[in-house]
Design a protein around this motif. Structure first.
Motif, PDB file in Angstrom:
ATOM      1  N   CYS A  84      34.809  31.663  38.280  1.00 26.76           N
ATOM      2  CA  CYS A  84      35.698  32.740  37.841  1.00 26.76           C
ATOM      3  C   CYS A  84      36.380  33.345  39.057  1.00 26.76           C
ATOM      4  O   CYS A  84      35.721  33.649  40.049  1.00 26.76           O
ATOM      5  N   ASN A  86      38.643  35.912  38.482  1.00 27.32           N
ATOM      6  CA  ASN A  86      39.296  37.119  37.984  1.00 27.32           C
ATOM      7  C   ASN A  86      38.795  38.375  38.712  1.00 27.32           C
ATOM      8  O   ASN A  86      37.900  38.304  39.544  1.00 27.32           O
ATOM      9  N   VAL A  87      39.375  39.526  38.313  1.00 25.66           N
ATOM     10  CA  VAL A  87      39.231  40.738  39.132  1.00 25.66           C
ATOM     11  C   VAL A  87      37.792  41.091  39.522  1.00 25.66           C
ATOM     12  O   VAL A  87      37.480  41.216  40.702  1.00 25.66           O
ATOM     13  N   CYS A  88      36.896  41.221  38.517  1.00 26.37           N
ATOM     14  CA  CYS A  88      35.534  41.697  38.843  1.00 26.37           C
ATOM     15  C   CYS A  88      34.834  40.718  39.772  1.00 26.37           C
ATOM     16  O   CYS A  88      34.189  41.111  40.746  1.00 26.37           O
ATOM     17  N   CYS A  89      34.956  39.428  39.472  1.00 27.10           N
ATOM     18  CA  CYS A  89      34.296  38.435  40.320  1.00 27.10           C
ATOM     19  C   CYS A  89      34.955  38.389  41.704  1.00 27.10           C
ATOM     20  O   CYS A  89      34.282  38.198  42.714  1.00 27.10           O
ATOM     21  N   CYS A 125      38.633  35.024  33.690  1.00 24.75           N
ATOM     22  CA  CYS A 125      37.404  35.725  33.299  1.00 24.75           C
ATOM     23  C   CYS A 125      36.534  34.922  32.322  1.00 24.75           C
ATOM     24  O   CYS A 125      37.000  34.453  31.290  1.00 24.75           O
ATOM     25  N   LEU A 126      35.273  34.795  32.669  1.00 27.50           N
ATOM     26  CA  LEU A 126      34.327  34.066  31.821  1.00 27.50           C
ATOM     27  C   LEU A 126      33.534  35.016  30.932  1.00 27.50           C
ATOM     28  O   LEU A 126      32.617  34.601  30.229  1.00 27.50           O
ATOM     29  N   ALA A 128      31.529  37.443  31.863  1.00 26.20           N
ATOM     30  CA  ALA A 128      30.201  37.820  32.375  1.00 26.20           C
ATOM     31  C   ALA A 128      30.413  38.675  33.624  1.00 26.20           C
ATOM     32  O   ALA A 128      29.721  38.512  34.633  1.00 26.20           O
ATOM     33  N   CYS A 129      31.400  39.570  33.539  1.00 26.61           N
ATOM     34  CA  CYS A 129      31.873  40.301  34.721  1.00 26.61           C
ATOM     35  C   CYS A 129      30.749  41.072  35.420  1.00 26.61           C
ATOM     36  O   CYS A 129      30.762  41.222  36.635  1.00 26.61           O
ATOM     37  N   VAL A 134      30.501  34.699  39.135  1.00 30.02           N
ATOM     38  CA  VAL A 134      29.795  33.769  38.257  1.00 30.02           C
ATOM     39  C   VAL A 134      30.513  32.425  38.188  1.00 30.02           C
ATOM     40  O   VAL A 134      31.696  32.315  38.521  1.00 30.02           O
TER      41      VAL A 134
HETATM   42  S1  FES Z   1      35.877  38.680  36.064  1.00 28.92           S
HETATM   43 FE1  FES Z   1      34.516  37.045  36.367  1.00 28.92          FE
HETATM   44  S2  FES Z   1      33.476  36.922  34.509  1.00 28.92           S
HETATM   45 FE2  FES Z   1      34.893  38.488  34.165  1.00 28.92          FE
END
Ligand code: FES
Length: 285
Positions: A84, A86-89, A125-126, A128-129, A134
């Motif tokens: 992933c 995306n933002v959180c990861c 995003c998967l 599992a942020c 992840v």
């Molecule tokens: S940002 Fe990585 S799982 Fe949502």
């Protein structure tokens, strides 16, 4: 290549699947999934085949197949590592772990190792942020290896050490099993005791949700929520390595008190719908 799809098993799965939809087009996602489970990826030729079966245009089937990143449009290594980005990861260090992976495996994202074992891809995003960064190893979340299985504990993201453990686990598995065991139609592993039933069933039974176990004055209170189609419930408590049934509450109940339970006990609630047994939902008091 699509000749490989012309087997009695695939035909039976598709026939059973189509019966579940008033309009054949509704089965498209699962027909594409069946293709992927049989061929390992979804070639263009097979997308046209799916369109024919589902009585929709090839353009529509192509649009669906390319919208979802779960469908692979090229052969991959045996272990598809989907990171992933995306933002959180990203904030939790995804870029760092992706470069660790690239360095360790000697490939860039989008490439496959020469031994055909690993492919790295970046995905969005998967879902599992909270455990970022992840990745998925094929269909399974993996940020660690525990008890000799891929695992993703809450709030435990990938780091270099855990990534290394996962890669070693994959290599050991490849040495032990020449091929990945078949998955059930929705991606879960077949044959587990409480898992999705084997056979031609395309929707998993609904599990108990929001299971919580809380130590209270008179033992441990276990609560849950279930879908209306659930017909039976079992509450189990872990005793050493074994699970023991400690009660079969009615489907109208929403709480079970384990009078001999205490803080630290592990519980699981198993919902059954007719003959189908859902995956257990776990909770620790
Ligand atoms: S940002 Fe990585 S799982 Fe949502």
């Amino acid at each position: 290549m699509i000749e490989k799809l012309n087997t009695a098993e695939v035909n039976a799965r598709i026939e059973a699947l189509l019966k579940q939809y008033p309009v054949k087009q509704g089965a498209l996602l699962e027909v594409l999934w069946i293709i992927q489970s049989e061929l390992g990826w979804v070639p263009k030729e097979a997308i046209r085949w799916a369109a024919q079966i589902c009585e929709c245009s090839p353009a529509h089937a192509w649009g669906v197949a390319t919208f979802y990143t779960m469908y692979k449009h090229a052969p991959t290594g045996r272990f598809l590592l989907q990171f992933c980005q995306n933002v959180c990861c990203h904030v939790a260090g995804a870029e760092n772990i992706i470069s660790v992976a690239e360095k360790k495996l000697g490939i860039k994202a989008g490439e496959t190792t020469k031994d055909n074992l690993f492919t790295i891809v970046r995905v969005e995003c998967l879902g599992a942020c909270g455990s970022g960064p992840v990745m998925l190893v094929n269909d399974d979340f993996a940020t660690d290896v525990q008890n000799n299985s891929l695992a993703m504990e809450q709030d435990v993201g990938l780091n270099e050490e855990r990534f290394e453990k996962i890669i070693n686990w994959c290599k050991e598995r490849a040495a032990k099993f020449p091929q990945e065991p078949k998955r059930d139609p929705l991606g879960g592993i077949t044959g587990s005791i409480h898992g999705e039933a084997l056979g031609l069933d395309f929707a998993p039974p609904p599990p108990a949700l929001s299971v919580q176990a809380t130590a209270v004055e008179n033992g441990v209170s276990i609560i849950w929520k279930i879908a209306p189609e659930v017909t039976a419930l079992a509450v189990e408590r872990k005793n050493g390595k074994k699970w023991e049934t400690i009660g079969n509450p009615s489907v109208k109940d929403a709480e079970f008190i384990d009078a001999s339970g205490k803080a630290g006990c592990e519980y699981r609630v198993i919902a059954t719908s007719g003959t189908r047994v859902a995956k257990p939902s776990l909770a620790i008091a």
